[in-house]
Enzyme design. Structure first.
Site: not given
Ligand code: 13P
Length: 248
Positions: A9, A11, A92, A94, A164, A170, A209
């Site tokens: 991904n 991003k 996701h 985010e 996730e 991250g 991560s």
């Protein structure tokens, strides 16, 4: 045996020049290894041109729940199909947290993707506060239930689920293999309660991560079927090593 699948991904990273170098590096190194990259919308054509005929599929990171019309700035599932996408990430964290996507909207996007023949990668996962409050399973169940209620459990035969944990995204803080395995097993058992066959075939990726150095210990877990990779998917050697770890 389920296949393992690693997807990158990217991003909101990359440029025509950077992507060309990254794609040129991963393509020969992953010959014969099934993998995927989910790139920003403007680079779908570039990914298609670079990866067509390879074992690496490509996809997007979001889509509209609408099919067409006056929805300024949105991108439909059919448009993604036009660029040869196989996958699209939906829900996701985010998108959920920064853009306010609800479980119901995520379910609509998931259905829009499947209606166009795309394979949605459905992301689920808890916040740190939710883990600390002991409600990880309840959160993941709620996120999954919204999709199952809207699309039916059988639809999961044409989807990938990515667990996730938001606190691991991250942050460099990976869930331990045991922590991740426990939630993956929970997801599979939850689906199995409705359909044993769908549960057995369901690819459940771990994301948060993942790096070359921890991929193998995660992927060896019985219910972890590969990964959804953020930062490390932008580094050719890292991404290649992660994909190879899954292919072992
Ligand atoms: P990182 O691998 O950078 O933690 O990101 C994970 C992720 O959000 C993939 O979708």
């Amino acid at each position: 045996m389920r296949k393992k699948l690693v997807a990158g991904n990217w991003k909101m990273h990359g440029s025509l020049v950077e992507n060309a170098a990254l794609l040129a590096a991963i393509k020969p190194a992953l010959q014969g290894i099934e993998a995927a990259v989910c790139v920003p919308f403007p680079y779908l054509g570039q990914a298609q041109a670079a990866l067509a005929g390879s074992s690496i599929a490509w996809g997007a990171q979001n889509l509209s729940e609408q099919t067409k019309g006056a929805f300024t700035g949105e991108v439909s599932a059919a448009m993604l199909v036009d660029f040869g996408c196989r996958y699209v990430i939906v829900g996701h964290s985010e998108r959920r947290s920064l853009y306010g996507e609800s479980d119901e909207l995520v379910a609509k996007k998931y259905m829009a993707a499947q209606a166009a023949g795309l394979t949605p990668i459905l992301c689920v996962g808890e916040l740190l506060a939710e883990r600390e409050a002991g409600v990880t399973e309840a959160v993941v169940a709620r996120q999954l239930d919204a999709v199952i209620a809207a699309a039916g459990v059988a639809s999961l035969a044409r989807a990938v689920v990515a667990y996730e944990p938001v606190w691991a995204i991250g942050t460099g803080k990976t869930a331990t293999p045991e922590q991740a395995q426990a939630v993956h097993a929970f997801i599979r058992s939850k689906v199995a309660a409705l359909d044993v066959g769908v549960a057995a075939g369901l690819v459940i990726q771990y994301g948060g991560s993942v790096k070359a150095s921890n991929a193998a210990e995660l992927f060896i877990q019985p219910d972890i079927d590969g990964g959804l990779i953020g930062g490390a998917s932008l580094v050719a050697d890292e991404f290649v090593a992660i994909c190879r770890a899954a292919a072992k």
